[in-house]
Design a protein around this motif. Structure first.
Motif, PDB file in Angstrom:
ATOM      1  N   LEU A   3       0.940 -48.651  -2.663  1.00  0.00           N
ATOM      2  CA  LEU A   3      -0.324 -48.718  -3.394  1.00  0.00           C
ATOM      3  C   LEU A   3      -1.125 -47.466  -3.070  1.00  0.00           C
ATOM      4  CD1 LEU A   3      -1.451 -52.417  -2.811  1.00  0.00           C
ATOM      5  CD2 LEU A   3      -0.368 -51.451  -4.831  1.00  0.00           C
ATOM      6  N   ALA A   4      -1.677 -46.841  -4.105  1.00  0.00           N
ATOM      7  CA  ALA A   4      -2.410 -45.593  -3.890  1.00  0.00           C
ATOM      8  C   ALA A   4      -3.557 -45.480  -4.891  1.00  0.00           C
ATOM      9  CB  ALA A   4      -1.465 -44.400  -4.018  1.00  0.00           C
ATOM     10  N   THR A   5      -4.390 -44.472  -4.672  1.00  0.00           N
ATOM     11  CA  THR A   5      -5.525 -44.189  -5.549  1.00  0.00           C
ATOM     12  C   THR A   5      -5.502 -42.717  -5.919  1.00  0.00           C
ATOM     13  OG1 THR A   5      -6.948 -43.737  -3.653  1.00  0.00           O
ATOM     14  CG2 THR A   5      -6.976 -45.994  -4.542  1.00  0.00           C
ATOM     15  N   LEU A   6      -6.179 -42.423  -7.027  1.00  0.00           N
ATOM     16  CA  LEU A   6      -6.291 -41.054  -7.521  1.00  0.00           C
ATOM     17  C   LEU A   6      -7.653 -40.929  -8.187  1.00  0.00           C
ATOM     18  CD1 LEU A   6      -4.780 -38.360  -8.051  1.00  0.00           C
ATOM     19  CD2 LEU A   6      -3.874 -39.421 -10.131  1.00  0.00           C
ATOM     20  N   CYS A   7      -8.391 -39.858  -7.867  1.00  0.00           N
ATOM     21  CA  CYS A   7      -9.722 -39.685  -8.426  1.00  0.00           C
ATOM     22  C   CYS A   7      -9.907 -38.271  -8.959  1.00  0.00           C
ATOM     23  CB  CYS A   7     -10.789 -39.952  -7.363  1.00  0.00           C
ATOM     24  SG  CYS A   7     -12.476 -39.948  -8.007  1.00  0.00           S
ATOM     25  N   TYR A   8     -10.511 -38.212 -10.126  1.00  0.00           N
ATOM     26  CA  TYR A   8     -10.888 -36.943 -10.735  1.00  0.00           C
ATOM     27  C   TYR A   8     -12.406 -36.881 -10.726  1.00  0.00           C
ATOM     28  CZ  TYR A   8      -6.044 -36.764 -11.989  1.00  0.00           C
ATOM     29  OH  TYR A   8      -4.678 -36.736 -11.919  1.00  0.00           O
ATOM     30  N   ILE A   9     -12.953 -35.989  -9.906  1.00  0.00           N
ATOM     31  CA  ILE A   9     -14.401 -35.840  -9.785  1.00  0.00           C
ATOM     32  C   ILE A   9     -14.850 -34.852 -10.849  1.00  0.00           C
ATOM     33  CG2 ILE A   9     -16.303 -35.210  -8.263  1.00  0.00           C
ATOM     34  CD1 ILE A   9     -14.373 -35.903  -5.915  1.00  0.00           C
ATOM     35  N   LEU A  35      -7.781 -36.069  -6.232  1.00  0.00           N
ATOM     36  CA  LEU A  35      -7.837 -36.461  -4.828  1.00  0.00           C
ATOM     37  C   LEU A  35      -7.448 -37.925  -4.695  1.00  0.00           C
ATOM     38  CD1 LEU A  35     -11.249 -34.770  -4.013  1.00  0.00           C
ATOM     39  CD2 LEU A  35      -8.967 -33.842  -3.666  1.00  0.00           C
ATOM     40  N   GLY A  36      -6.910 -38.291  -3.552  1.00  0.00           N
ATOM     41  CA  GLY A  36      -6.559 -39.691  -3.341  1.00  0.00           C
ATOM     42  C   GLY A  36      -5.458 -39.838  -2.335  1.00  0.00           C
ATOM     43  N   GLY A  37      -4.988 -41.080  -2.209  1.00  0.00           N
ATOM     44  CA  GLY A  37      -3.932 -41.345  -1.242  1.00  0.00           C
ATOM     45  C   GLY A  37      -3.634 -42.821  -1.149  1.00  0.00           C
ATOM     46  N   LYS A  38      -2.911 -43.167  -0.109  1.00  0.00           N
ATOM     47  CA  LYS A  38      -2.406 -44.525   0.072  1.00  0.00           C
ATOM     48  C   LYS A  38      -3.499 -45.490   0.514  1.00  0.00           C
ATOM     49  CE  LYS A  38       2.119 -42.752   1.307  1.00  0.00           C
ATOM     50  NZ  LYS A  38       3.046 -42.495   2.412  1.00  0.00           N
ATOM     51  N   VAL A  39      -3.436 -46.694  -0.047  1.00  0.00           N
ATOM     52  CA  VAL A  39      -4.339 -47.778   0.335  1.00  0.00           C
ATOM     53  C   VAL A  39      -3.899 -48.297   1.698  1.00  0.00           C
ATOM     54  CG1 VAL A  39      -5.178 -50.088  -0.272  1.00  0.00           C
ATOM     55  CG2 VAL A  39      -4.727 -48.412  -2.087  1.00  0.00           C
ATOM     56  N   GLU A  40      -4.851 -48.417   2.605  1.00  0.00           N
ATOM     57  CA  GLU A  40      -4.567 -48.952   3.936  1.00  0.00           C
ATOM     58  C   GLU A  40      -4.785 -50.461   3.944  1.00  0.00           C
ATOM     59  OE1 GLU A  40      -6.966 -46.762   6.733  1.00  0.00           O
ATOM     60  OE2 GLU A  40      -5.796 -44.927   6.441  1.00  0.00           O
TER      61      GLU A  40
END
Length: 154
Positions: A3-9, A35-40
């Motif tokens: 599971l991960a996230t990705l953000c475009y600012i 930017l983003g990464g793995k959900v902890e």
């Protein structure tokens, strides 16, 4: 499954991107990415994206907006489920990112960047005003196929 996230600012017609060129064995080496990464463990996607953006850029984002879910099957041997956000409100100053070179890229210049094939497909959906759920099939670094559903459907 990861599971991960990705953000475009977004800011003034530009998007903060990172040229992934600093970490050894980075699966995104040489590519431009959000930017983003793995959900902890114990994190919501919103908690994760706030933490990841702060760690990677020094910026604190406010009110991240969830646009969709991307599923990458067999992406370099793993299945990734990625929550895609944008953020237009933030505080702070950019840091020297451990992930790579940060740069505000004019939105009109995205086509000139070294992006994953799937990024070229889903980035236009972010401005479409509908939630998306997409599945991308990869073999190594090669995208073989994709399908997408939009909500609400037309």
């Amino acid at each position: 499954m990861i599971l991960a996230t990705l953000c475009y600012i977004k800011h003034n017609g530009r998007t903060l991107m990172v040229h992934r060129n600093r970490k050894p064995d980075d699966i995104h080496a040489g590519k431009w990415n959000g930017l983003g990464g793995k959900v902890e463990a114990g994190e919501s996607p919103e908690m994760c994206i706030r933490r990841e953006v702060l760690e990677e850029s020094g910026l604190t984002i406010h009110d991240p907006y969830l646009h969709g879910l991307l599923i990458f099957t067999n992406f370099k041997g793993q299945d990734w489920y990625v929550f895609v956000f944008t953020a237009a409100q933030f505080d702070g100053d950019l840091i020297d990112s451990p992930e790579g070179h940060l740069e505000w890229i004019p939105d009109a210049e995205f086509d000139s960047l070294s992006l994953w094939p799937s990024d070229r497909i889903f980035l236009p959906w972010i401005g479409g005003g509908r939630f998306f759920s997409a599945h991308f099939l990869y073999e190594g670094e090669t995208m073989l196929d994709y399908d997408v559903s939009f909500y609400p459907p037309l």
